[in-house]
Design a protein around this motif. Structure first.
Motif, PDB file in Angstrom:
ATOM      1  N   ASN A 101       1.004  -1.167   0.027  1.00 33.74           N
ATOM      2  CA  ASN A 101      -0.153   0.013   0.094  1.00 33.74           C
ATOM      3  C   ASN A 101       0.949   1.113  -0.125  1.00 33.74           C
ATOM      4  N   LEU A 102       0.588   2.140  -1.049  1.00 31.26           N
ATOM      5  CA  LEU A 102       1.380   3.397  -0.942  1.00 31.26           C
ATOM      6  C   LEU A 102       0.657   4.032   0.157  1.00 31.26           C
ATOM      7  N   LEU A 103       1.443   4.648   1.159  1.00 27.80           N
ATOM      8  CA  LEU A 103       0.937   5.356   2.340  1.00 27.80           C
ATOM      9  C   LEU A 103       1.346   6.812   2.226  1.00 27.80           C
ATOM     10  N   GLY A 104       1.919   7.299   1.139  1.00 26.66           N
ATOM     11  CA  GLY A 104       1.963   8.574   0.928  1.00 26.66           C
ATOM     12  C   GLY A 104       3.209   9.022  -0.084  1.00 26.66           C
ATOM     13  N   ARG A 105       3.020  10.124  -0.537  1.00 23.63           N
ATOM     14  CA  ARG A 105       3.942  10.913  -1.819  1.00 23.63           C
ATOM     15  C   ARG A 105       4.166  12.160  -1.544  1.00 23.63           C
ATOM     16  N   GLU A 106       5.538  12.395  -1.628  1.00 23.00           N
ATOM     17  CA  GLU A 106       5.995  13.991  -1.778  1.00 23.00           C
ATOM     18  C   GLU A 106       6.789  13.960  -3.091  1.00 23.00           C
ATOM     19  N   VAL A 107       6.559  15.397  -3.439  1.00 20.30           N
ATOM     20  CA  VAL A 107       7.367  15.772  -4.621  1.00 20.30           C
ATOM     21  C   VAL A 107       7.814  17.059  -4.460  1.00 20.30           C
ATOM     22  N   GLU A 108       9.106  17.207  -5.062  1.00 22.21           N
ATOM     23  CA  GLU A 108       9.591  18.667  -4.940  1.00 22.21           C
ATOM     24  C   GLU A 108      10.417  19.158  -6.060  1.00 22.21           C
ATOM     25  N   MET A 109      10.138  20.355  -6.590  1.00 19.65           N
ATOM     26  CA  MET A 109      10.808  20.879  -7.629  1.00 19.65           C
ATOM     27  C   MET A 109      12.171  21.456  -7.201  1.00 19.65           C
ATOM     28  N   ILE A 110      13.347  21.142  -8.070  1.00 15.58           N
ATOM     29  CA  ILE A 110      14.584  21.668  -7.567  1.00 15.58           C
ATOM     30  C   ILE A 110      15.286  22.206  -8.817  1.00 15.58           C
ATOM     31  N   PRO A 111      15.417  23.422  -8.553  1.00 16.69           N
ATOM     32  CA  PRO A 111      16.222  24.016  -9.679  1.00 16.69           C
ATOM     33  C   PRO A 111      17.836  23.632  -9.696  1.00 16.69           C
ATOM     34  N   GLY A 112      18.005  23.224 -10.786  1.00 23.25           N
ATOM     35  CA  GLY A 112      19.568  22.819 -11.091  1.00 23.25           C
ATOM     36  C   GLY A 112      19.866  21.119 -10.585  1.00 23.25           C
ATOM     37  N   MET A 113      18.952  20.684  -9.993  1.00 26.81           N
ATOM     38  CA  MET A 113      18.992  19.213  -9.610  1.00 26.81           C
ATOM     39  C   MET A 113      20.589  18.978  -9.054  1.00 26.81           C
ATOM     40  N   GLU A 114      21.017  19.566  -8.289  1.00 24.87           N
ATOM     41  CA  GLU A 114      22.425  19.310  -7.763  1.00 24.87           C
ATOM     42  C   GLU A 114      22.282  18.359  -6.597  1.00 24.87           C
ATOM     43  N   LEU A 115      23.285  17.416  -6.571  1.00 20.44           N
ATOM     44  CA  LEU A 115      23.151  16.358  -5.665  1.00 20.44           C
ATOM     45  C   LEU A 115      22.967  16.735  -4.372  1.00 20.44           C
ATOM     46  N   PRO A 116      23.590  17.634  -3.580  1.00 21.89           N
ATOM     47  CA  PRO A 116      23.238  17.948  -1.981  1.00 21.89           C
ATOM     48  C   PRO A 116      21.830  18.647  -2.024  1.00 21.89           C
ATOM     49  N   ASP A 117      21.353  19.228  -2.857  1.00 19.95           N
ATOM     50  CA  ASP A 117      19.977  19.611  -2.719  1.00 19.95           C
ATOM     51  C   ASP A 117      18.944  18.417  -2.874  1.00 19.95           C
ATOM     52  N   VAL A 118      19.226  17.667  -3.891  1.00 22.12           N
ATOM     53  CA  VAL A 118      18.321  16.598  -4.001  1.00 22.12           C
ATOM     54  C   VAL A 118      18.294  15.557  -2.670  1.00 22.12           C
ATOM     55  N   LEU A 119      19.684  15.326  -2.105  1.00 26.75           N
ATOM     56  CA  LEU A 119      19.403  14.715  -0.911  1.00 26.75           C
ATOM     57  C   LEU A 119      18.747  15.170   0.206  1.00 26.75           C
ATOM     58  N   CYS A 120      19.051  16.445   0.498  1.00 32.28           N
ATOM     59  CA  CYS A 120      18.167  17.384   1.479  1.00 32.28           C
ATOM     60  C   CYS A 120      16.687  17.271   0.902  1.00 32.28           C
ATOM     61  N   ALA A 121      16.236  17.274  -0.141  1.00 27.87           N
ATOM     62  CA  ALA A 121      14.856  16.979  -0.299  1.00 27.87           C
ATOM     63  C   ALA A 121      14.485  15.902   0.227  1.00 27.87           C
ATOM     64  N   ILE A 122      15.032  14.700  -0.357  1.00 24.71           N
ATOM     65  CA  ILE A 122      14.694  13.341  -0.137  1.00 24.71           C
ATOM     66  C   ILE A 122      14.665  13.191   1.538  1.00 24.71           C
ATOM     67  N   GLY A 123      15.480  13.790   2.215  1.00 25.86           N
ATOM     68  CA  GLY A 123      15.495  13.487   3.739  1.00 25.86           C
ATOM     69  C   GLY A 123      14.198  14.299   4.288  1.00 25.86           C
ATOM     70  N   HIS A 124      13.923  15.396   3.942  1.00 27.11           N
ATOM     71  CA  HIS A 124      12.672  16.067   4.303  1.00 27.11           C
ATOM     72  C   HIS A 124      11.697  15.476   4.044  1.00 27.11           C
ATOM     73  N   GLN A 125      11.371  14.800   2.526  1.00 28.46           N
ATOM     74  CA  GLN A 125      10.383  14.063   2.194  1.00 28.46           C
ATOM     75  C   GLN A 125       9.993  13.091   2.878  1.00 28.46           C
ATOM     76  N   LEU A 126      11.117  12.154   3.474  1.00 29.04           N
ATOM     77  CA  LEU A 126      11.025  10.836   4.155  1.00 29.04           C
ATOM     78  C   LEU A 126      10.461  10.944   5.525  1.00 29.04           C
ATOM     79  N   ASP A 127      10.982  12.199   6.335  1.00 29.96           N
ATOM     80  CA  ASP A 127      10.821  12.550   7.575  1.00 29.96           C
ATOM     81  C   ASP A 127       9.102  13.077   7.429  1.00 29.96           C
ATOM     82  N   LYS A 128       8.603  13.588   6.675  1.00 33.85           N
ATOM     83  CA  LYS A 128       7.386  14.196   6.574  1.00 33.85           C
ATOM     84  C   LYS A 128       6.404  12.886   6.257  1.00 33.85           C
TER      85      LYS A 128
END
Length: 370
Positions: A101-128
């Motif tokens: 069962n898919l319990l939830g989904r988070e998505v975020e647009m990231i200008p430039g898609m640089e690795l540190p920004d993507v990792l930070c977004a993943i961490g925030h999304q998972l915590d949320k």
């Protein structure tokens, strides 16, 4: 009990797989599908129940002559897995339970898609996602990552489209695994979607199929005996490679958006098109006319080379579009003595939710439990 420390036997994996495919499932069904004794199945079921992976329900009659048998189902809250989809301009993170069962989904647009920004977004999304469900990271057993592109070799680095070119030298699997401190697996988006379809879609009825992945591009994956057949470099299912450039139209959804736009319906993105899809839009027939020969060639190649039970139209393709397209796909197979060679069934994908994200989240469960 810490589920990440559990090491399952082949028999235990087989039981979990059958229960997942047939939920709810009776113990009698296990006996009929597994080549092991009824006593061994009872022992395995008991062990999996003690580990919190299986729920044993009420007795269900197996028919006029059969003895009642307990009903079995996966314990949804036993463990959770993370799915991550890295796209050209954004990253999405999803959370599934043990039942899929898919319990939830988070998505975020990231200008430039640089690795540190993507990792930070993943961490925030998972915590949320975990906070919304009052869950902790301790119950997350792993992460699956899907990314557009093909693998350049056995080191599992991607060759992505232009917006993600700066990711070519990144070991995506290692970077995300170290950041999340979780076992992590990576596949391209077509393979990931095929894994999800094998787990909880068409794969419940067909053990072998070619999965055609429609998005801004065109690719897919190959499932044999219920498992992904990745190929030597992880690139099996690159069905676009069958089509010579400048001869056959590539059957992607960007071309569909263009055809619909030429007929007067302006759509800003593929996401907008598939979210608000209308089978009556002018331009759809134009697209089908352009791509039906391409898909007939791909389907014929799949039939001749792979000889699978089915060919599945999936990815971002709406089911209504797949149902219109399927009758237009032909197999190039000449009858011999008046008899045609058997060919696969063609059908629309059935796995729930967003194909790539769901498939990515399914990957850890596949590796650890099924």
């Amino acid at each position: 009990m810490n589920q990440t420390k559990i090491k399952l036997t082949r028999g235990e994996r087989s039981v979990l797989k059958i229960v997942r495919q047939n939920q709810p499932c009776t113990q009698a069904q296990l006996t009929s599908q597994l080549n092991i004794t009824q006593q061994s199945i009872s022992r395995i079921v008991g062990t999996l129940s003690e580990q919190g992976l299986l729920e044993i329900g009420q007795l269900v009659s197996a028919g006029r002559r059969g003895k009642p048998s307990p009903e079995l189902s996966l314990t949804g809250g036993a463990v959770h897995a993370v799915g991550i989809s890295i796209m050209a301009d954004s990253v999405a993170t999803g959370l599934i339970d043990f039942k899929g069962n898919l319990l939830g989904r988070e998505v975020e647009m990231i200008p430039g898609m640089e690795l540190p920004d993507v990792l930070c977004a993943i961490g925030h999304q998972l915590d949320k996602l975990l906070t919304k469900r009052n869950l902790s990271r301790a119950g997350v057993v792993g992460a699956g990552v899907a990314m557009t592109g093909y693998f350049m070799g056995r080191e599992r680095r991607f060759n992505p489209p232009q917006p993600l070119k700066h990711w070519m030298d990144i070991d995506v699997e290692t970077e995300i695994s170290q950041f999340l401190e979780l076992p992590t697996w990576t596949e391209n988006d077509g393979n990931a979607a095929a894994i999800g379809e094998a787990a909880l879609g068409v794969g419940r009825r067909y053990r072998d199929f070619a999965y055609l992945y429609f998005s801004a591009g065109f690719g897919g994956g190959v499932i044999i005996d219920g498992k992904l057949m990745p190929g030597r470099f992880g690139n099996s299912g690159e069905f676009a490679g069958i089509l010579p450039y400048n001869i056959y139209a590539h059957p992607n959804l960007e071309l569909l958006r263009h055809c619909i736009g030429k007929r007067g319906t302006e759509l800003n993105s593929i996401y907008e098109m598939v979210t608000h899809f209308d089978p009556a839009w002018p331009g759809i027939d134009d697209w089908i006319a352009k791509v039906k020969d391409s898909l007939s060639l791909v389907a014929s190649a799949c039939s001749a080379v792979l000889d699978t039970q089915a060919i599945v139209l999936g990815g971002l393709m709406p089911q209504a579009l797949a149902n219109r397209l399927i009758p237009e796909i032909d197999f190039f197979s000449m009858p011999r003595w008046g008899i045609k060679r058997p060919v696969p069934d063609i059908l629309a994908a059935e796995a729930p939710g967003e194909a790539t994200l769901f498939g990515a989240a399914s990957m850890p469960l596949e590796h650890i439990y099924f």
